[in-house]
Scaffold this active site. Structure first.
Site: not given
Ligand SMILES: NC(=O)c1ccc[n+]([C@@H]2O[C@H](COP(=O)([O-])OP(=O)(O)OC[C@H]3O[C@@H](n4cnc5c(N)ncnc54)[C@H](OP(=O)(O)O)[C@@H]3O)[C@@H](O)[C@H]2O)c1
Length: 361
Positions: A141, A154
């Site tokens: 990130s 985080y």
């Molecule tokens: N969105 C942003 O702006 C952003 C920016 C930089 C980095 N990121 C990174 O991108 C990645 C994806 O996040 P996202 O933004 O797409 O958010 P998201 O829509 O909340 O997706 C997160 C995913 O991770 C899953 N997850 C959480 N805990 C888990 C576990 N113990 N085992 C397996 N799966 C698990 C969630 O499943 P559940 O539905 O079961 O909870 C969901 O499918 C993350 O690593 C986040 O830190 C996001």
């Protein structure tokens, strides 16, 4: 057909990337911890007109070693131990000041975002190394570039990932295995809403929390997550992917600032951007002290050279030059209690205005 395992495909980047890669001809193993949440992925797969075999859904909780073992074993079995890539995407966040963050919440973030990645890597690495090829894409990130109030857990998890990945990349590169970090800026996914806010009533941090959340949890400049899926697909398909890939204009600016600016100016900018108050000036007392001519110097660092009844000192203390010269015969003006010494034949050193002489030992 090239195969890829993706973690956290129930929503966000994971879901978008799974659909995009399947459309581009990849054999996708879309994993999620809770299969009851697969409806959104199935719907998108249908909308994209994907054939049923193009996308396999696997149960995998990255924090549960048994679940990781079973999930990865299933994928390796189906691909004949020939898994080409893994996208370590699963992640969570929690919003709280460090002081008010329960230990179990902090550990859950580290378990998912950091140890979860290690759990999966441990399982896929032997097969990739034996085969002499494989790509491990890690969702970091832009939070890895600077600290941000309320999301210290985080940020810590993503900083940890970056140091770990940089080290392991060196270990596995000779075996043909590549690690790559993706560093997205802000994107419109469910992570903003799903992350818990912990802010006890009557908290001394209430002002900070209010200021940080004034515009809502999700930043107004958050972009379409399909952009990240596209960047991940390009990394997977590149023969020479960059080790770090910031995605989005905000992440690129942050990455650039991180490389260019030292801590002081960087934090000043962050404070300005977030509208945070300046730090309480801890130097005020000291400055007042210095201006009054009572510079405190640690006793063990002061050495005096006796010269008859008129003791003088060698070395300099850091008294600002605008301060009037200190009286020659009054070592007590330094706040140092100097014991009398025998008479010495050494000449007194030259003294200039605005300084008092102390020898650091
Ligand atoms: N969105 C942003 O702006 C952003 C920016 C930089 C980095 N990121 C990174 O991108 C990645 C994806 O996040 P996202 O933004 O797409 O958010 P998201 O829509 O909340 O997706 C997160 C995913 O991770 C899953 N997850 C959480 N805990 C888990 C576990 N113990 N085992 C397996 N799966 C698990 C969630 O499943 P559940 O539905 O079961 O909870 C969901 O499918 C993350 O690593 C986040 O830190 C996001």
């Amino acid at each position: 057909m090239r195969s890829v395992l993706i973690t956290g495909c129930s929503s966000g980047f994971g879901l978008h990337t799974a659909i995009l890669l399947a459309r581009r001809g990849w054999w996708v193993f879309a994993s999620m911890r809770n299969l009851d949440k697969r409806a959104a992925l199935d719907r998108e797969a249908e909308r994209a007109g994907l054939s049923p075999g193009a996308l396999r859904v696997v149960r995998l909780d990255v924090t549960d070693p048994a679940s990781v073992r079973e999930g990865v074993e299933q994928v390796l079995e189906e691909t004949g131990q020939a898994l080409d890539a893994v996208i370590q995407n699963a992640g969570i966040s929690v919003a709280s000041t460090f002081e008010e963050l329960p230990d179990e919440e902090l550990r859950q973030v580290m378990e998912t975002n950091f140890f979860g990645v290690l759990n999966v890597t441990r399982r896929v690495l032997p097969a990739m190394r034996a085969r002499g090829r494989g790509k491990i894409v890690i969702m970091s990130s832009e939070s890895a570039f600077f600290g941000t109030p309320l999301v210290s857990a985080y940020c810590a998890s993503k900083w940890a990932l970056e140091g770990w990945a940089e080290s392991v990349a060196l270990e596995v590169a000779p075996f043909g295995v590549r690690l790559v970090l993706v560093e997205p800026g802000a994107y419109r996914t469910s992570i903003w809403e799903s992350s818990r806010l912990i802010a006890p009533e009557g908290s001394p941090y209430a002002g900070l929390v209010q200021r940080m959340l004034a515009k809502g949890k999700q930043p107004s400049h958050a972009r379409d997550p399909a952009e990240v899926a596209e960047a991940v697909a390009r990394l997977l398909e590149s023969n020479h992917p960059r080790f770090r890939k910031p995605v989005g204009p905000d992440a690129r600016v942050s990455s650039f600032a991180h490389k260019l600016l030292p801590y002081g100016p960087r934090t000043f900018l962050i404070r300005k951007l977030l509208g945070l108050p300046p730090p309480r000036a801890q130097g005020v007392e000291l400055r007042r002290h210095l201006l009054s001519g009572r510079a405190r110097v640690p006793r063990r660092r002061a050495t005096s050279i006796g010269s008859g009844g008129n003791r003088t000192h060698a070395g300099r203390c850091e008294t600002p030059s605008r301060i009037a010269p200190l009286p020659r015969n009054r070592p007590e003006c330094l706040g140092v209690d100097i014991p009398p010494r025998p008479v010495s034949s050494r000449p007194a050193p030259d003294r200039s205005a605005g300084s008092c002489d102390i020898r650091a030992t």
